[in-house]
Design a protein around this motif. Structure first.
Motif, PDB file in Angstrom:
ATOM      1  N   ALA A 102       0.836  -1.207   0.000  1.00 50.42           N
ATOM      2  CA  ALA A 102       0.000   0.000   0.000  1.00 50.42           C
ATOM      3  C   ALA A 102       0.866   1.251   0.000  1.00 50.42           C
ATOM      4  CB  ALA A 102      -0.924  -0.011   1.219  1.00 50.42           C
ATOM      5  N   ALA A 103       1.968   1.228   0.759  1.00 50.72           N
ATOM      6  CA  ALA A 103       2.860   2.392   0.819  1.00 50.72           C
ATOM      7  C   ALA A 103       3.490   2.662  -0.546  1.00 50.72           C
ATOM      8  CB  ALA A 103       3.940   2.179   1.871  1.00 50.72           C
ATOM      9  N   VAL A 104       3.961   1.605  -1.224  1.00 52.51           N
ATOM     10  CA  VAL A 104       4.553   1.767  -2.554  1.00 52.51           C
ATOM     11  C   VAL A 104       3.503   2.257  -3.548  1.00 52.51           C
ATOM     12  CG1 VAL A 104       5.511   0.494  -4.510  1.00 52.51           C
ATOM     13  CG2 VAL A 104       6.447   0.144  -2.249  1.00 52.51           C
ATOM     14  N   SER A 105       2.299   1.689  -3.482  1.00 50.23           N
ATOM     15  CA  SER A 105       1.224   2.119  -4.380  1.00 50.23           C
ATOM     16  C   SER A 105       0.864   3.579  -4.140  1.00 50.23           C
ATOM     17  CB  SER A 105      -0.009   1.241  -4.184  1.00 50.23           C
ATOM     18  OG  SER A 105       0.296  -0.124  -4.407  1.00 50.23           O
ATOM     19  N   ALA A 106       0.834   3.975  -2.868  1.00 52.40           N
ATOM     20  CA  ALA A 106       0.540   5.367  -2.545  1.00 52.40           C
ATOM     21  C   ALA A 106       1.647   6.285  -3.047  1.00 52.40           C
ATOM     22  CB  ALA A 106       0.356   5.528  -1.034  1.00 52.40           C
ATOM     23  N   CYS A 107       2.893   5.845  -2.933  1.00 55.98           N
ATOM     24  CA  CYS A 107       4.020   6.634  -3.462  1.00 55.98           C
ATOM     25  C   CYS A 107       3.880   6.827  -4.966  1.00 55.98           C
ATOM     26  CB  CYS A 107       5.354   5.951  -3.152  1.00 55.98           C
ATOM     27  SG  CYS A 107       5.908   6.096  -1.446  1.00 55.98           S
ATOM     28  N   GLY A 108       3.551   5.743  -5.683  1.00 59.14           N
ATOM     29  CA  GLY A 108       3.383   5.840  -7.126  1.00 59.14           C
ATOM     30  C   GLY A 108       2.244   6.765  -7.506  1.00 59.14           C
ATOM     31  N   THR A 109       1.145   6.716  -6.746  1.00 63.48           N
ATOM     32  CA  THR A 109       0.008   7.592  -7.033  1.00 63.48           C
ATOM     33  C   THR A 109       0.323   9.035  -6.692  1.00 63.48           C
ATOM     34  OG1 THR A 109      -1.452   5.727  -6.498  1.00 63.48           O
ATOM     35  CG2 THR A 109      -2.455   7.906  -6.661  1.00 63.48           C
ATOM     36  N   PHE A 110       1.007   9.258  -5.558  1.00 60.76           N
ATOM     37  CA  PHE A 110       1.387  10.615  -5.163  1.00 60.76           C
ATOM     38  C   PHE A 110       2.313  11.230  -6.203  1.00 60.76           C
ATOM     39  CE2 PHE A 110       3.607  13.893  -2.756  1.00 60.76           C
ATOM     40  CZ  PHE A 110       2.576  14.467  -2.023  1.00 60.76           C
ATOM     41  N   SER A 111       3.122  10.396  -6.857  1.00 59.25           N
ATOM     42  CA  SER A 111       4.037  10.885  -7.893  1.00 59.25           C
ATOM     43  C   SER A 111       3.288  11.499  -9.064  1.00 59.25           C
ATOM     44  CB  SER A 111       4.914   9.730  -8.407  1.00 59.25           C
ATOM     45  OG  SER A 111       5.681   9.170  -7.367  1.00 59.25           O
ATOM     46  N   THR A 145      11.128   0.179   1.926  1.00 59.99           N
ATOM     47  CA  THR A 145       9.976   0.321   1.031  1.00 59.99           C
ATOM     48  C   THR A 145       9.710   1.784   0.704  1.00 59.99           C
ATOM     49  OG1 THR A 145       8.916  -1.707   1.813  1.00 59.99           O
ATOM     50  CG2 THR A 145       7.487  -0.031   0.854  1.00 59.99           C
ATOM     51  N   LEU A 146       9.742   2.644   1.717  1.00 57.67           N
ATOM     52  CA  LEU A 146       9.438   4.056   1.494  1.00 57.67           C
ATOM     53  C   LEU A 146      10.561   4.781   0.778  1.00 57.67           C
ATOM     54  CD1 LEU A 146       7.713   4.680   4.910  1.00 57.67           C
ATOM     55  CD2 LEU A 146       6.638   4.897   2.668  1.00 57.67           C
ATOM     56  N   ALA A 147      11.814   4.421   1.079  1.00 57.46           N
ATOM     57  CA  ALA A 147      12.936   5.038   0.365  1.00 57.46           C
ATOM     58  C   ALA A 147      12.882   4.682  -1.112  1.00 57.46           C
ATOM     59  CB  ALA A 147      14.263   4.585   0.970  1.00 57.46           C
ATOM     60  N   PHE A 385      18.201   9.496   3.559  1.00 59.67           N
ATOM     61  CA  PHE A 385      18.341  10.494   4.612  1.00 59.67           C
ATOM     62  C   PHE A 385      17.004  11.161   4.937  1.00 59.67           C
ATOM     63  CE2 PHE A 385      22.763  10.020   3.387  1.00 59.67           C
ATOM     64  CZ  PHE A 385      23.381   9.993   4.635  1.00 59.67           C
ATOM     65  N   VAL A 386      16.098  11.227   3.951  1.00 61.63           N
ATOM     66  CA  VAL A 386      14.746  11.722   4.235  1.00 61.63           C
ATOM     67  C   VAL A 386      14.046  10.783   5.214  1.00 61.63           C
ATOM     68  CG1 VAL A 386      12.453  12.079   3.236  1.00 61.63           C
ATOM     69  CG2 VAL A 386      14.461  12.998   2.093  1.00 61.63           C
ATOM     70  N   ILE A 387      14.130   9.474   4.957  1.00 60.91           N
ATOM     71  CA  ILE A 387      13.517   8.488   5.852  1.00 60.91           C
ATOM     72  C   ILE A 387      14.175   8.549   7.224  1.00 60.91           C
ATOM     73  CG2 ILE A 387      12.948   6.061   6.166  1.00 60.91           C
ATOM     74  CD1 ILE A 387      11.597   7.394   3.754  1.00 60.91           C
TER      75      ILE A 387
END
Length: 428
Positions: A102-111, A145-147, A385-387
């Motif tokens: 879900a986190a990766v999918s949300a990252c792709g959608t936010f992009s 995953t988030l990075a 470094f953001v994470i």
């Protein structure tokens, strides 16, 4: 001394300045100014310094940059990422590792409305990382995953990196955005597959969540709608010829602002978004000015032509040239910001790529995906470094351990693009 040899010496000097922590934009501008002065004369070099920044900053082609940045900042300030992650979690959260998917999918959608990888990683990590850790996810999987998911912001259109590449190489911005669509979605699919394989092989990394009823899933999918609306308008408008990239960026920013206001954004939040956008835009435009001055120096030094002649003399195959260029990108990406690296290297290597017979649009996608690797590899790894800043208690070694499987996934995607260029060029 020949201009090309002087160019190589100045290039080496610039790398030394960057290694000594000189700002990359300033290093490019100083190298271009001194090199141009040594080859031509210092009086025209100073005239170039006087006129160059004004000509660059008044170039209409660069106007989409602040608009695309504003879209991402507004979405972040309006806390749209929370609703987006909730929607993705509702869809996948019942699976083992589903929250990471879900986190990766949300990252792709936010992009789809944020052209910045760092902004994507920062926005989604603040929402998803605490939830994953609370539900028993291993720190390495959650942070990795988030990075990795944040890097999708550099390739899924609208992308600042693709926009800058198009402007540097005089390619169509619309073509670059369309070409980045399938490789971006491929990266999303491979990241999800990587998570599934990891939790299958190492079940202790993640726990299964609570399944959500289908009627609830359908209700929660409303979190995707604002992103899909803006994405469809931008890409559909550019692809159909209805909008120019600048008009599409302005329309996207306007719609995102309306959504943010409807969601309760107030004057203070709007001013913070504008201020952050101005700061990010100033940083990027400073690098563009430095790259422009450096580009004048490359022209008079004929360094690129010297490298083309050298490759012809050595009789290197086209794929040997490509491999050498991509290896250079990977090495520089480990110590340099992605946008700065594109601005610095693309003017130098583009004649090599064209002489080897590669399509410039295809190479742009391959180059940007290679740059992605630098966003999560040591010693810099901006997304890492953001994470780390969001979760300072997690050792940075754990984050690097977590991103390693996703680096391998990106290498696989890169290989597929090299073997099957239609993945990037099929929609054009």
């Amino acid at each position: 001394m020949s201009p090309a040899l002087l160019g190589l010496l100045c290039l080496a000097g610039m790398l030394v300045m960057i290694a000594l922590r000189c700002p990359i934009a300033l290093a490019m501008a100083l190298t271009g100014l001194i090199g141009f002065g040594l080859i031509v004369a210092f009086e025209p070099a100073l005239a170039l310094l006087e006129a160059g920044p004004f000509e660059t900053l008044s170039n209409y082609s660069f106007s989409p940059i602040p608009m695309f940045l504003l879209m991402g900042v507004l979405a972040s300030k309006a806390r749209m990422s929370q609703e987006l992650f909730s929607a993705a979690r509702s869809l996948f959260g019942g699976w083992r590792g589903g929250m990471a998917i879900a986190a990766v999918s949300a990252c792709g959608t936010f992009s789809a409305i944020s052209g910045s990888s760092v902004a994507t990683a920062a926005s989604m990590s603040r929402v998803a990382l605490p939830e994953m850790r609370k539900h028993g996810y291993a720190d390495s999987l959650a942070t990795g995953t988030l990075a990795a998911g944040g890097t999708l912001g550099i390739i899924i259109p609208p992308s600042i990196a693709l926009l800058l590449y198009a402007l540097i190489t005089e390619q169509s911005v619309g073509d670059m955005f369309i070409a980045g669509l399938l490789p971006g979605l491929l990266g999303l699919v491979l990241y999800c597959a990587t998570i599934a394989l990891l939790v299958f092989r190492y079940p202790h990394l993640a726990q299964p969540g609570t399944a959500t009823a289908w009627n609830q899933k359908l209700q929660d999918m409303r979190g995707f709608l604002p992103f899909m609306l803006v994405f469809a308008l931008i890409i559909g408008g550019i692809y159909s010829g209805l909008f120019t990239p600048t008009e599409a960026a302005a329309i996207g920013a306007g719609i995102t602002l309306i959504i943010a206001l409807v969601r309760g954004m107030r004057w203070r939040g709007l001013m913070e978004a504008v201020s952050e956008t101005l700061a990010l835009s100033a940083m990027i435009f400073f690098m563009i000015v430095g790259a422009e001055i450096f580009g004048y120096f490359l022209s008079v030094s004929r360094l690129s032509f010297f490298l083309v002649e050298l490759v012809a003399e050595w009789q290197l195959s086209p794929y040997a040239v490509l491999f050498a260029v991509l290896l250079l990108f990977v090495l520089l990406g480990c110590v340099m910001d992605s946008i700065a690296m594109l601005l610095l290297t693309v003017p130098v290597v583009m004649p090599l790529i064209l002489s080897a017979g590669f399509d410039p649009v295809w190479f742009g996608i391959v180059a940007v995906i290679t740059v992605e690797l630098g966003l999560m590899t040591p010693p810099v790894g901006m997304n890492v470094f953001v994470i780390k800043s969001v979760s300072p208690e997690v050792p940075i070694g754990q984050i690097y351990k977590g991103v390693l499987p996703f680096v391998l996934s990106d290498l696989m995607r890169l290989l597929l693009l090299i073997l099957f260029p239609v993945l990037a060029l099929g929609l054009l």
